[in-house]
Scaffold this motif. Structure first.
Motif, PDB file in Angstrom:
ATOM      1  N   LEU A 167      67.259  65.442  73.775  1.00  0.00           N
ATOM      2  CA  LEU A 167      65.704  64.610  73.735  1.00  0.00           C
ATOM      3  C   LEU A 167      65.735  64.148  71.948  1.00  0.00           C
ATOM      4  O   LEU A 167      66.250  64.800  71.201  1.00  0.00           O
ATOM      5  CB  LEU A 167      64.367  65.632  73.755  1.00  0.00           C
ATOM      6  CG  LEU A 167      64.106  65.951  74.962  1.00  0.00           C
ATOM      7  CD1 LEU A 167      62.850  66.885  75.003  1.00  0.00           C
ATOM      8  CD2 LEU A 167      63.742  64.561  75.720  1.00  0.00           C
ATOM      9  N   SER A 168      65.261  63.185  71.665  1.00  0.00           N
ATOM     10  CA  SER A 168      64.964  62.521  70.467  1.00  0.00           C
ATOM     11  C   SER A 168      63.715  61.687  70.466  1.00  0.00           C
ATOM     12  O   SER A 168      63.379  61.040  71.247  1.00  0.00           O
ATOM     13  CB  SER A 168      66.189  61.287  70.045  1.00  0.00           C
ATOM     14  OG  SER A 168      66.340  60.380  71.123  1.00  0.00           O
ATOM     15  N   PHE A 169      62.897  61.829  69.678  1.00  0.00           N
ATOM     16  CA  PHE A 169      61.764  60.978  69.114  1.00  0.00           C
ATOM     17  C   PHE A 169      61.230  61.363  67.909  1.00  0.00           C
ATOM     18  O   PHE A 169      62.107  62.165  67.071  1.00  0.00           O
ATOM     19  CB  PHE A 169      60.606  61.363  70.199  1.00  0.00           C
ATOM     20  CG  PHE A 169      60.183  63.061  70.121  1.00  0.00           C
ATOM     21  CD1 PHE A 169      59.215  63.292  69.181  1.00  0.00           C
ATOM     22  CD2 PHE A 169      60.754  63.944  70.983  1.00  0.00           C
ATOM     23  CE1 PHE A 169      58.618  64.757  69.207  1.00  0.00           C
ATOM     24  CE2 PHE A 169      60.465  65.176  70.896  1.00  0.00           C
ATOM     25  CZ  PHE A 169      59.468  65.779  70.001  1.00  0.00           C
ATOM     26  N   SER A 170      60.499  60.583  67.191  1.00  0.00           N
ATOM     27  CA  SER A 170      60.004  60.543  65.860  1.00  0.00           C
ATOM     28  C   SER A 170      58.541  60.880  65.878  1.00  0.00           C
ATOM     29  O   SER A 170      57.779  60.592  66.845  1.00  0.00           O
ATOM     30  CB  SER A 170      60.333  59.123  65.011  1.00  0.00           C
ATOM     31  OG  SER A 170      59.751  58.220  65.721  1.00  0.00           O
ATOM     32  N   VAL A 171      58.145  61.676  64.726  1.00  0.00           N
ATOM     33  CA  VAL A 171      56.785  61.695  64.546  1.00  0.00           C
ATOM     34  C   VAL A 171      56.376  61.161  63.437  1.00  0.00           C
ATOM     35  O   VAL A 171      56.684  61.300  62.334  1.00  0.00           O
ATOM     36  CB  VAL A 171      56.533  63.172  64.389  1.00  0.00           C
ATOM     37  CG1 VAL A 171      54.929  63.682  64.238  1.00  0.00           C
ATOM     38  CG2 VAL A 171      56.831  64.002  65.812  1.00  0.00           C
ATOM     39  N   ASP A 172      55.180  60.063  63.710  1.00  0.00           N
ATOM     40  CA  ASP A 172      54.764  59.328  62.280  1.00  0.00           C
ATOM     41  C   ASP A 172      53.620  60.007  61.749  1.00  0.00           C
ATOM     42  O   ASP A 172      52.557  60.362  62.659  1.00  0.00           O
ATOM     43  CB  ASP A 172      54.573  57.966  62.696  1.00  0.00           C
ATOM     44  CG  ASP A 172      55.625  57.077  62.833  1.00  0.00           C
ATOM     45  OD1 ASP A 172      56.880  57.718  62.935  1.00  0.00           O
ATOM     46  OD2 ASP A 172      55.654  55.976  63.183  1.00  0.00           O
ATOM     47  N   MET A 173      53.269  60.231  60.561  1.00  0.00           N
ATOM     48  CA  MET A 173      52.225  61.015  60.072  1.00  0.00           C
ATOM     49  C   MET A 173      51.635  60.240  58.728  1.00  0.00           C
ATOM     50  O   MET A 173      52.448  59.792  58.087  1.00  0.00           O
ATOM     51  CB  MET A 173      52.818  62.446  59.543  1.00  0.00           C
ATOM     52  CG  MET A 173      53.201  63.370  60.646  1.00  0.00           C
ATOM     53  SD  MET A 173      53.692  65.095  59.846  1.00  0.00           S
ATOM     54  CE  MET A 173      55.558  64.936  60.001  1.00  0.00           C
ATOM     55  N   VAL A 174      50.581  59.875  58.939  1.00  0.00           N
ATOM     56  CA  VAL A 174      49.763  58.857  57.974  1.00  0.00           C
ATOM     57  C   VAL A 174      48.814  59.611  57.421  1.00  0.00           C
ATOM     58  O   VAL A 174      47.929  60.314  58.033  1.00  0.00           O
ATOM     59  CB  VAL A 174      49.173  57.714  58.770  1.00  0.00           C
ATOM     60  CG1 VAL A 174      48.520  57.002  57.753  1.00  0.00           C
ATOM     61  CG2 VAL A 174      50.324  56.657  59.404  1.00  0.00           C
ATOM     62  N   TYR A 175      48.681  59.729  55.937  1.00  0.00           N
ATOM     63  CA  TYR A 175      47.705  60.455  55.022  1.00  0.00           C
ATOM     64  C   TYR A 175      46.422  59.684  54.882  1.00  0.00           C
ATOM     65  O   TYR A 175      46.759  58.341  54.609  1.00  0.00           O
ATOM     66  CB  TYR A 175      48.176  60.881  53.728  1.00  0.00           C
ATOM     67  CG  TYR A 175      47.270  61.417  52.972  1.00  0.00           C
ATOM     68  CD1 TYR A 175      46.699  62.848  53.279  1.00  0.00           C
ATOM     69  CD2 TYR A 175      46.749  60.942  52.107  1.00  0.00           C
ATOM     70  CE1 TYR A 175      46.034  63.454  52.264  1.00  0.00           C
ATOM     71  CE2 TYR A 175      45.758  61.742  51.009  1.00  0.00           C
ATOM     72  CZ  TYR A 175      45.407  63.005  51.213  1.00  0.00           C
ATOM     73  OH  TYR A 175      44.741  63.532  50.562  1.00  0.00           O
ATOM     74  N   GLY A 176      45.251  60.279  55.413  1.00  0.00           N
ATOM     75  CA  GLY A 176      44.023  59.364  55.212  1.00  0.00           C
ATOM     76  C   GLY A 176      43.150  60.158  54.441  1.00  0.00           C
ATOM     77  O   GLY A 176      42.889  61.391  54.398  1.00  0.00           O
ATOM     78  N   LEU A 177      42.243  59.615  53.763  1.00  0.00           N
ATOM     79  CA  LEU A 177      40.852  60.076  53.168  1.00  0.00           C
ATOM     80  C   LEU A 177      39.676  59.759  53.535  1.00  0.00           C
ATOM     81  O   LEU A 177      39.313  58.484  53.831  1.00  0.00           O
ATOM     82  CB  LEU A 177      41.150  59.582  51.553  1.00  0.00           C
ATOM     83  CG  LEU A 177      41.965  60.473  50.477  1.00  0.00           C
ATOM     84  CD1 LEU A 177      41.969  59.882  49.247  1.00  0.00           C
ATOM     85  CD2 LEU A 177      41.459  61.863  50.495  1.00  0.00           C
ATOM     86  N   GLU A 178      39.005  60.616  54.224  1.00  0.00           N
ATOM     87  CA  GLU A 178      37.536  60.315  54.655  1.00  0.00           C
ATOM     88  C   GLU A 178      36.472  60.521  53.657  1.00  0.00           C
ATOM     89  O   GLU A 178      36.399  61.312  53.056  1.00  0.00           O
ATOM     90  CB  GLU A 178      37.428  61.244  55.638  1.00  0.00           C
ATOM     91  CG  GLU A 178      36.116  60.997  56.572  1.00  0.00           C
ATOM     92  CD  GLU A 178      35.993  62.129  57.916  1.00  0.00           C
ATOM     93  OE1 GLU A 178      35.180  61.784  58.661  1.00  0.00           O
ATOM     94  OE2 GLU A 178      36.374  63.139  57.802  1.00  0.00           O
ATOM     95  N   VAL A 179      35.973  59.023  53.279  1.00  0.00           N
ATOM     96  CA  VAL A 179      34.950  59.201  52.348  1.00  0.00           C
ATOM     97  C   VAL A 179      33.707  58.598  53.166  1.00  0.00           C
ATOM     98  O   VAL A 179      33.751  57.679  53.563  1.00  0.00           O
ATOM     99  CB  VAL A 179      35.225  57.997  51.356  1.00  0.00           C
ATOM    100  CG1 VAL A 179      34.258  58.004  50.282  1.00  0.00           C
ATOM    101  CG2 VAL A 179      36.472  58.590  50.474  1.00  0.00           C
ATOM    102  N   GLY A 180      32.612  59.444  53.258  1.00  0.00           N
ATOM    103  CA  GLY A 180      31.461  58.964  53.910  1.00  0.00           C
ATOM    104  C   GLY A 180      32.019  58.985  55.598  1.00  0.00           C
ATOM    105  O   GLY A 180      32.488  59.716  56.228  1.00  0.00           O
TER     106      GLY A 180
END
Length: 289
Positions: free
Chosen positions: A126-139
């Protein structure tokens, strides 16, 4: 299937929960929101998973910048929030989490671009990728560390207001009862795979077109699976028209042109191809079955 009969999604789910808990325990994030085609139900292949790792910080305020859809995030009386510093910390913490959870088969971070950190899995065929995006929640808004093409590369204090969660919710409303929106997007993605001329356009543009069409067509009979031919013809003509105008404003962010990355020549070629495909919807159905 992986060893023991586990699927890539099962392996991924276990992995992301472990990474999430590790990051939460150190107060790096507060929650993970699943995004991308795997969670919209519109994926064609199983190559990747997209995730938004969100840190809530109500001490931060968002200030307008000269660039549409971009904001300066500021801790009052302290300083602006530096995009590069936050990304570096996020990447370091993911590397630590990978060691802490002992994620077998998951490589150390192999790539990092824009706001995205990528981890690959390869084991038992098996092969796949995991994309992780950092987000800041403001209000009630979420900002990601996506650099602006218009601003100077030295301005690392700009943050992009993302609409990915609103888009995911909008897809749910389109799919109410029968899942037709997912079926349409899957067919259009398959069309990209079998039509070499369409590979230069991204699926994001199709999703924006679909959301606009939902506003234009309120009749539930139109959004029936047995009307797929007319739905595809309508969206292909919509795409042709947008390409000839050279602009497809994103549904929730009118400043963002969903086809802005294409050259004038590409837009003309794509418009002509969409016109021919719309004239033969039966062929489109056959190609995407």
């Amino acid at each position: 299937m992986a060893s023991g009969g586990r699927t890539d999604k099962e392996i991924y789910n276990n992995f992301i929960l472990s990474i999430r808990d590790s990051l939460k325990s150190r107060n790096i994030i507060d929650r993970v929101e699943y995004a991308g085609s795997r969670y919209k139900g519109t994926h064609v292949d199983a190559s990747d998973f997209d995730n938004l790792f969100i840190k809530r910080d109500q001490t931060i305020i968002a200030e307008l910048s000269p660039y549409p859809s971009y904001f300066y995030l500021t801790i009052p009386g302290v300083s602006k929030v530096n995009r590069g510093d936050r990304l570096t910390t996020f990447k370091t913490e993911i590397q630590r989490a990978l060691r802490d959870v002992g994620a077998s088969g998951f490589a150390q971070i192999t790539n990092s671009y824009g706001p995205t950190v990528v981890v690959n899995y390869r084991k038992h065929g098996l092969s796949f990728s995991v994309d992780m995006v950092y987000g800041l929640e403001v209000g009630d808004k979420i900002f990601v560390a996506k650099p602006s093409h218009e601003a100077s590369s030295s301005d690392t204090n700009l943050w992009y207001k993302t609409f990915v969660l609103l888009e995911k919710d909008r897809m749910r409303t389109i799919d109410f009862n029968n899942g037709i929106g997912k079926m349409v997007i899957r067919r259009l993605k398959k069309l990209k795979d079998v039509e070499p001329a369409l590979k230069v356009i991204n699926s994001y543009a199709f999703e924006q077109a679909l959301m606009y069409l939902k506003d234009d067509h309120h009749d539930a009979l139109f959004w029936r699976e047995n009307n797929m031919k007319d739905i595809l013809k309508t969206i292909l003509l919509f795409m042709e028209n947008a390409l000839r105008k050279g602009n497809l404003p994103a549904y929730f962010d009118k400043h963002n042109n969903a086809i802005g990355g294409l050259t004038t020549e590409q837009k003309i070629q794509l418009a002509n191809r969409f016109n021919r495909l719309a004239a033969n919807p039966d062929i489109v159905l056959k190609k995407t079955d």
